[in-house]
Scaffold this active site. Structure first.
Site, PDB file in Angstrom:
ATOM      1  CG  ASP A  89       8.138  83.031  55.643  1.00 20.83           C
ATOM      2  OD1 ASP A  89       9.253  83.337  56.090  1.00 20.83           O
ATOM      3  OD2 ASP A  89       7.959  82.559  54.513  1.00 20.83           O
ATOM      4  CG  ASP A 155      15.171  84.014  53.737  1.00 21.46           C
ATOM      5  OD1 ASP A 155      16.240  83.411  53.573  1.00 21.46           O
ATOM      6  OD2 ASP A 155      14.506  84.472  52.810  1.00 21.46           O
TER       7      ASP A 155
HETATM    8  N1  GLY Z   1      11.997  85.523  52.914  1.00 20.54           N
HETATM    9  C1  GLY Z   1      11.932  85.541  51.524  1.00 20.54           C
HETATM   10  C2  GLY Z   1      12.760  86.572  50.887  1.00 20.54           C
HETATM   11  O1  GLY Z   1      13.558  87.239  51.497  1.00 20.54           O
HETATM   12  O2  GLY Z   1      12.578  86.756  49.700  1.00 20.54           O
END
Ligand code: GLY
Length: 375
Positions: A89, A155
């Site tokens: 992330d 994601d």
């Molecule tokens: N990237 C984690 C979510 O969208 O919850």
């Protein structure tokens, strides 16, 4: 609507800034706890870039220069994230904070942080499957209990923007190549024939084959988790911007059409947390996915799609809903977050029907994109 929405956000986020400044600490607000307290995160949390990023957008939307030193302070407080290598992330974290700062004030040092963060992210690239591994699968985390080898979540498309930026900043095409490889393999494996996507694909580290197609935050492996669809629409629209490859735009359009034509899409266009959740219409909505889709559609409407105006109108309708009292909190309520009614992870019984800082971030970004388009 836009003027009022910006004024409202300035007031509400201004109250949060006052709270942070009064604390004497550099707090980073994320959401509300079940007890009703604001939850503040550290730099390694995937959501740590959104509050600094929101303050950059607020500065841009209002021209209020008193926000500038604050945006810098909140951004620089998470600079250690540039060295994170234990999750994917870092793209969200660094691009939303330092990336916006670089774009707006080109401050010395921000470019180096972006490039270092891209290097850190690339340590997670796995040769055989040609993807960036999202989560680690060792230790005591819930991810390590699922039997995965190399899990990649949809994601992760959002983290690629950092890599494209880093190539432009450094001239090193390695980052670009990693981003394209990841986008290509994801396009091949994550999507169903109807345009919807799986949340998690688990790859073999040994030979790169797919081991599992599953969910983590959705209702079921075969369901359409709404924020995942939103990340796909936004991610592939962004990939088209960076590469001009029409296949990425076509994927973004296909996933958007899946959402648009979904029989369970509510009339106000704010999706349920999962479009296949079992008790629709008695299921929580997810405002964060609506905000991400709106922002993506404003960008998509500037590209060669069949009906650009329809994309913009759809985004405008989402924004009208989000700016209404149904989703915009009264001033000083809702933990001083702008929007209500998002879902973090329902299967984990975590953050259900709460404000989330990324809903606010993409809402502000969408307001900025809307204003730019209408100028
Ligand atoms: N990237 C984690 C979510 O969208 O919850």
């Amino acid at each position: 609507m836009v003027t009022q929405a910006i004024e409202n956000a300035r007031t509400q986020i201004g109250l949060e800034i006052d709270t942070i400044e009064a604390s004497g600490k550099c707090l980073n607000p994320v959401t509300l706890t079940p007890e009703g307290d604001v939850y503040y995160c550290g730099y390694a949390d995937w959501r740590s870039g959104f509050f600094p990023g929101s303050v950059w957008y607020l500065y841009e939307l209002t021209g209020d220069t008193t926000l500038l030193p604050l945006a810098q302070k909140y951004t620089e407080a998470i600079s250690e994230a540039q060295n994170l290598t234990w999750h994917h992330d870092i793209g969200f974290i660094i691009n939303c904070s330092f990336g916006n700062g670089l774009r707006l004030i080109n401050k010395a040092g921000y470019k180096d942080v972006m490039i270092q963060a891209a290097k850190s992210l690339c340590t997670r690239f796995r040769e055989k499957p040609q993807v960036i591994q999202s989560w680690n699968v060792t230790g005591n985390s819930w991810q390590s209990k699922r039997g995965w080898e190399c899990p990649v979540i949809i994601d992760n498309m959002m983290n690629l923007e950092l890599l494209f930026e880093a190539t432009k900043l450094s001239g090193d095409s390695t980052f670009y190549k990693v981003a394209v490889a990841h986008a290509d393999r994801t396009m091949q494996e994550h999507f169903r024939a109807d345009g919807s996507c799986y949340h998690v694909i688990d790859y073999s580290i040994e030979d790169g084959s797919v081991r599992h197609r599953q969910t983590a935050q959705g209702y079921a492996d075969e369901s359409a988790w709404s924020r995942g669809q939103a990340w796909a629409i936004y991610g592939y629209t962004m990939c088209y911007r960076e590469t001009q490859n029409p296949k990425y735009l076509a994927q973004a359009v296909k996933t958007f059409n899946f959402m648009k034509n979904n029989k369970n899409m509510p009339t106000d266009l704010v999706p349920y947390w999962d479009m296949d959740a079992p008790n629709i219409p008695n299921e929580p909505r997810d405002v964060s996915s609506a905000a991400v889709i709106a922002s993506a559609l404003y960008e998509m409407s500037t590209y060669p799609v069949e009906d650009p105006q329809a994309c913009k109108s759809y985004a405008d309708s989402i924004m009208t809903s989000l700016a209404s009292p149904a989703y915009t909190a009264p001033i000083s309520e809702n933990g001083r977050f702008v929007l209500m009614h998002s879902v973090g992870s329902l299967p984990h019984n975590s953050e259900i029907d709460v404000p989330l800082n990324y809903a606010d971030y993409y809402y502000l970004e969408a307001l900025k994109r809307k204003l730019d388009l209408e100028k």
